[in-house]
Design an enzyme around this catalytic site. Structure first.
Site, PDB file in Angstrom:
ATOM      1  N   HIS A  67       0.821  -1.214   0.000  1.00 49.67           N
ATOM      2  CA  HIS A  67       0.000   0.000   0.000  1.00 49.67           C
ATOM      3  C   HIS A  67       0.854   1.263   0.000  1.00 49.67           C
ATOM      4  O   HIS A  67       1.879   1.343   0.676  1.00 49.67           O
ATOM      5  CB  HIS A  67      -1.004   0.001   1.160  1.00 49.67           C
ATOM      6  CG  HIS A  67      -0.421   0.046   2.538  1.00 49.67           C
ATOM      7  ND1 HIS A  67      -0.225   1.223   3.230  1.00 49.67           N
ATOM      8  CD2 HIS A  67      -0.035  -0.942   3.373  1.00 49.67           C
ATOM      9  CE1 HIS A  67       0.260   0.959   4.426  1.00 49.67           C
ATOM     10  NE2 HIS A  67       0.393  -0.349   4.542  1.00 49.67           N
ATOM     11  N   ASP A 184       6.006   1.936   6.692  1.00 48.96           N
ATOM     12  CA  ASP A 184       4.727   1.237   6.525  1.00 48.96           C
ATOM     13  C   ASP A 184       3.890   2.050   5.538  1.00 48.96           C
ATOM     14  O   ASP A 184       3.304   3.058   5.926  1.00 48.96           O
ATOM     15  CB  ASP A 184       4.044   1.122   7.894  1.00 48.96           C
ATOM     16  CG  ASP A 184       2.627   0.595   7.823  1.00 48.96           C
ATOM     17  OD1 ASP A 184       2.284  -0.052   6.830  1.00 48.96           O
ATOM     18  OD2 ASP A 184       1.854   0.866   8.767  1.00 48.96           O
ATOM     19  N   GLU A 218      -5.379   1.256   2.443  1.00 50.36           N
ATOM     20  CA  GLU A 218      -5.095   0.189   3.392  1.00 50.36           C
ATOM     21  C   GLU A 218      -5.238   0.650   4.830  1.00 50.36           C
ATOM     22  O   GLU A 218      -5.756  -0.077   5.686  1.00 50.36           O
ATOM     23  CB  GLU A 218      -3.687  -0.362   3.160  1.00 50.36           C
ATOM     24  CG  GLU A 218      -3.382  -1.652   3.917  1.00 50.36           C
ATOM     25  CD  GLU A 218      -2.852  -1.439   5.336  1.00 50.36           C
ATOM     26  OE1 GLU A 218      -2.762  -2.424   6.089  1.00 50.36           O
ATOM     27  OE2 GLU A 218      -2.537  -0.278   5.692  1.00 50.36           O
ATOM     28  N   GLU A 219      -4.769   1.859   5.121  1.00 49.19           N
ATOM     29  CA  GLU A 219      -4.747   2.323   6.512  1.00 49.19           C
ATOM     30  C   GLU A 219      -6.147   2.510   7.106  1.00 49.19           C
ATOM     31  O   GLU A 219      -6.292   2.640   8.322  1.00 49.19           O
ATOM     32  CB  GLU A 219      -3.942   3.622   6.636  1.00 49.19           C
ATOM     33  CG  GLU A 219      -2.456   3.472   6.380  1.00 49.19           C
ATOM     34  CD  GLU A 219      -1.718   2.662   7.437  1.00 49.19           C
ATOM     35  OE1 GLU A 219      -2.368   2.248   8.421  1.00 49.19           O
ATOM     36  OE2 GLU A 219      -0.514   2.417   7.267  1.00 49.19           O
ATOM     37  N   ASP A 239       4.062  -6.159   3.430  1.00 50.42           N
ATOM     38  CA  ASP A 239       3.861  -5.061   4.369  1.00 50.42           C
ATOM     39  C   ASP A 239       4.873  -5.238   5.501  1.00 50.42           C
ATOM     40  O   ASP A 239       5.622  -6.213   5.534  1.00 50.42           O
ATOM     41  CB  ASP A 239       2.422  -5.071   4.885  1.00 50.42           C
ATOM     42  CG  ASP A 239       1.914  -3.694   5.286  1.00 50.42           C
ATOM     43  OD1 ASP A 239       2.741  -2.854   5.671  1.00 50.42           O
ATOM     44  OD2 ASP A 239       0.689  -3.479   5.241  1.00 50.42           O
ATOM     45  N   HIS A 319       3.909   2.770  13.093  1.00 48.78           N
ATOM     46  CA  HIS A 319       2.980   3.895  13.214  1.00 48.78           C
ATOM     47  C   HIS A 319       3.554   5.034  14.054  1.00 48.78           C
ATOM     48  O   HIS A 319       2.821   5.811  14.660  1.00 48.78           O
ATOM     49  CB  HIS A 319       1.626   3.446  13.759  1.00 48.78           C
ATOM     50  CG  HIS A 319       0.772   2.788  12.716  1.00 48.78           C
ATOM     51  ND1 HIS A 319      -0.592   2.624  12.851  1.00 48.78           N
ATOM     52  CD2 HIS A 319       1.079   2.267  11.506  1.00 48.78           C
ATOM     53  CE1 HIS A 319      -1.068   2.021  11.771  1.00 48.78           C
ATOM     54  NE2 HIS A 319      -0.064   1.795  10.943  1.00 48.78           N
TER      55      HIS A 319
END
Length: 343
Positions: A67, A184, A218-219, A239, A319
């Site tokens: 992503h 990410d 995706e998130e 990922d 994150h």
């Protein structure tokens, strides 16, 4: 050709392109130009996912998914003092963006910079700097503009619903560490670019038809819910591998996920990934991520009848301001190259 360093260079370039979920056109355009250079066939779906066909006419295709969308925010409101309240995009703690530089992207194509601060930022003025809970109510953007009122900000063309991207602060050290926001999943995207180049150069020759998909949502949970070609029977998310307590993963190896918050991954695919890792002779781990969800799970929930897997480089502090190592990029790339050559 050193596909590993090529992938790392692409990761650095990708991290410099703002792409919070829903604001991904620029990075999709970047990837289109890269795949045009490779000569591969591609299409862009209605929801701005990029699907690339890499080889072959056979059925029983495999799709590798990464992503391009990242964590970010939107302008929630403009305060009377000219500061911006924000609404977050994706799952992160507000404490991880405090004191970060950011960019505001207006609907008219203008771009402004600012800094994300606590509403009580100075310990010389406020006695609750340490105790104040970081929330949408206590975090705000201070613009790098001479503004003192809501009207001043509106004159700049900024309005609620404008996207906010966070400064990535990308660094590659001489010792091989890669530190940046948005690894990410821009690390995964860079790895797939390296793999595509290897396929183009015929240094990796897959046994099956291979597609790649680069998703834009995706998130928020529905990145690969649509757009999967009919001849695909297997989808693997590329990922991040989360690093933390009670996990085997680390920033020097590839991580194969056996189970996450959505349940177990396909037994056959996980076993085949482990076999490929052993054949490739790489450092790898098999992990369970209790608070993780991937693109391929949105495919399953949307009703696609596919086998599913997840693999990626170990990434620390997910994150947040993330870090990995070139060894993990190399391990993941070699695992995928080997996997595609297995029957």
């Amino acid at each position: 050709m050193d596909y590993v360093h090529y992938a790392v260079n692409k990761i650095v370039e990708l991290c410099s392109i703002p792409s919070p979920t829903g604001f991904t056109q620029k990075i999709i355009n970047y990837l289109v130009e890269e795949f045009k250079k490779f000569g591969f066939t591609y299409e862009i779906t209605n929801k701005n996912n990029l699907v690339v066909e890499l080889n072959g006419e056979e059925e029983n295709g495999i799709m590798l998914v990464a992503h391009v969308d990242t964590l970010g925010a939107m302008v929630k409101s403009i305060k009377s003092n000219g500061r911006l309240a924000i609404s977050k995009i994706g799952g992160f703690s507000f404490s991880t963006i405090e004191n970060e530089n950011c960019r505001i992207h207006t609907r008219e194509g203008k771009e402004y910079t600012g800094t994300i601060y606590l509403t009580h930022p100075s310990s010389h003025v406020f006695n609750d700097v340490n105790s104040l809970k970081r929330t949408e109510e206590t975090i705000e953007i201070v613009l790098d503009q001479k503004v003192n009122s809501k009207d001043d900000v509106l004159e700049l063309g900024i309005m609620p619903g404008d996207f906010v991207s966070f400064e990535p602060r990308t660094v590659v050290t001489k010792t091989g560490f890669i530190k940046s926001r948005h690894l990410d999943d821009k690390a995964g995207v860079g790895i797939l670019l390296g793999l595509a180049k290897a396929i183009r150069d015929f240094t990796t020759e897959p046994k099956r038809k291979v597609y790649m998909m680069f998703t834009s949502y995706e998130e928020v949970g529905h990145g690969a819910a649509s757009g999967i070609p009919e001849d695909v029977t297997e989808v693997i998310s590329v990922d991040m591998g989360a690093v933390g307590a009670d996990l085997e993963s680390n920033v020097f190896s590839a991580s194969i996920c056996a189970k996450d918050s959505g349940g177990p991954y396909d037994y056959e695919i996980v076993s085949k990934l482990i076999n490929a890792a052993n054949i490739a002779g790489i450092n790898y781990s098999v992990d369970i991520y209790p608070y993780y969800g991937s693109d391929v799970e949105s495919s399953l929930r949307a009703g696609h009848d596919v086998k599913h897997g997840l693999v990626g480089p170990g990434i620390y502090a997910s994150h947040s301001y993330e870090r990995t190592h070139i060894d993990a990029i190399e391990a993941t790339l070699k695992l995928l190259q080997t996997y595609l050559t297995l029957d």
